[in-house]
Write an enzyme that holds these catalytic residues in place. Structure first.
Site, PDB file in Angstrom:
ATOM      1  N   GLY A 147     -20.431  32.982 -35.454  1.00 21.62           N
ATOM      2  CA  GLY A 147     -20.561  33.879 -36.595  1.00 21.62           C
ATOM      3  C   GLY A 147     -20.937  33.152 -37.870  1.00 21.62           C
ATOM      4  N   ASP A 148     -20.432  31.936 -38.043  1.00 25.61           N
ATOM      5  CA  ASP A 148     -20.755  31.160 -39.239  1.00 25.61           C
ATOM      6  C   ASP A 148     -22.217  30.731 -39.233  1.00 25.61           C
ATOM      7  OD1 ASP A 148     -18.061  31.393 -39.906  1.00 25.61           O
ATOM      8  OD2 ASP A 148     -17.545  29.533 -38.860  1.00 25.61           O
TER       9      ASP A 148
ATOM     10  N   SER B 150     -21.795  41.435 -36.420  1.00 26.83           N
ATOM     11  CA  SER B 150     -21.910  40.558 -35.254  1.00 26.83           C
ATOM     12  C   SER B 150     -21.155  41.192 -34.093  1.00 26.83           C
ATOM     13  CB  SER B 150     -21.375  39.161 -35.571  1.00 26.83           C
ATOM     14  OG  SER B 150     -20.054  39.215 -36.064  1.00 26.83           O
TER      15      SER B 150
ATOM     16  N   GLY C 222     -20.920  39.621 -30.754  1.00 27.80           N
ATOM     17  CA  GLY C 222     -20.764  38.679 -29.660  1.00 27.80           C
ATOM     18  C   GLY C 222     -22.005  38.599 -28.796  1.00 27.80           C
TER      19      GLY C 222
ATOM     20  N   GLY D 253     -25.220  40.650 -29.458  1.00 26.69           N
ATOM     21  CA  GLY D 253     -26.133  40.358 -30.553  1.00 26.69           C
ATOM     22  C   GLY D 253     -25.622  40.824 -31.901  1.00 26.69           C
TER      23      GLY D 253
END
Length: 309
Positions: free
Chosen positions: A245-246, A214, A216, A219
């Site tokens: 992120g989750d 990930s 931010g 993408g």
């Protein structure tokens, strides 16, 4: 079936105010209290999308009881491993500049606690199930505790997705998870490599089946033995990025549960990016804007990267 494991869950407190000024007294405009921890956030997002999902991990004290009570109002099934000490709290302060987080360490655990947790997770997991292990580990966790859990589940035929950081990224990779999901800074710190594609390939070399990085607002990057792909979101102004992120992991788990693996995961990157962006639009982690998710997923394109990257 999708199972999530949160070794270090938390009671999440979120304060919203206009402007945070260090050293000053503030009055919050809004306060929310939710069950938290990365694996719980993943489970809540999956449940909101209609997936059957359960969660487990270490839970302790009155804070743990309150977390369990709050989560009982959702459709997430719970199966906790109880330990001495208090489940931690996290505080997120959201203002015009973004989100400021304060994380407690969590209750200490011993190797025997990890053995109990491993037995509990294995007891409810069947071959072909997806298990997501996500978030920090509590104090007292040994170097082999997390890799041993991953290896036991892989040996039992589960598809294991791990979102962790630090040296554990390297040791867990050797346990053979289906996917590892670091962010770009975590990947750089663990591998010592500035190029995220090279860092991801180092985790593949150690035994991971795929790596989703990930990045931010830039993408996500997917790297497998078959190649590398990049998918970027539309620009989003404001919001709370703590659960992004989750949500990405939740979309990834749904993809793996559908049978996607290797290069086939690239076809699911629009879902990963769109669900992550839809989480940013919500005030607290563990929730997504489902209308935004449906709208965004059709506009995101996946770009294959040159093998020389």
């Amino acid at each position: 079936m999708i199972h999530t494991v949160t070794p270090n869950p938390a009671l999440d407190l979120t304060y919203r105010l206009a402007h945070l000024q260090v050293g000053e007294v503030h009055r919050a405009d809004d306060v929310t209290e939710t069950p938290g921890g990365k694996g719980i956030n993943v489970a809540r997002v999956l449940a909101a999308l209609g997936h059957e999902v359960d969660c487990g991990g270490f839970l302790g004290g009155s804070t743990g009881e309150h977390l369990e009570h709050l989560l009982s109002h959702s459709s997430v099934h719970q199966d906790w491993t109880l330990v001495a000490g208090e489940t931690r709290r996290t505080v997120t302060i959201v203002d015009e500049a973004g989100a400021t987080l304060i994380n407690e360490p969590g209750p200490p655990v011993a190797h025997r606690d990890w053995e109990r947790l491993s037995r509990a997770v294995q007891a409810r997991t069947r071959a072909g199930d997806v298990v997501v292990i996500s978030g920090s580990t509590p104090p007292g966790t040994g170097e082999t505790d997390l890799p041993d859990l991953v290896r036991a589940l892989v040996d039992a035929g589960a598809q294991v997705i791990v979102d962790t950081s630090g040296p554990a990224l390297l040791t867990v990779a050797a346990a053979g998870p289906a996917v590892l999901k670091p962010n770009h800074l975590e990947l750089q710190a663990a591998t010592g490599l500035d190029d995220p594609v090279a860092g991801a390939r180092e985790l593949l070399r150690r035994g991971a089946g795929a790596v989703l990085v990930s990045r931010g607002s830039d993408g996500v990057l997917l790297v497998t033995a078959d190649g590398a792909w990049l998918a970027r979101p539309e620009p989003i102004s404001g919001g709370n990025p703590t659960g992004a992120g989750d949500a990405a992991v939740a979309a990834l788990a749904a993809a793996v549960a559908s049978g996607a693996e290797g290069a086939a995961l690239a076809g699911h990157l629009p879902d990963v990016v769109a669900l992550s962006a839809a989480a940013v639009l919500m005030p607290t982690a563990g929730a997504v804007d489902t209308d935004a998710y449906a709208r965004l997923r059709t506009s995101i394109r996946t770009e294959p990267l040159d093998a020389a990257c």
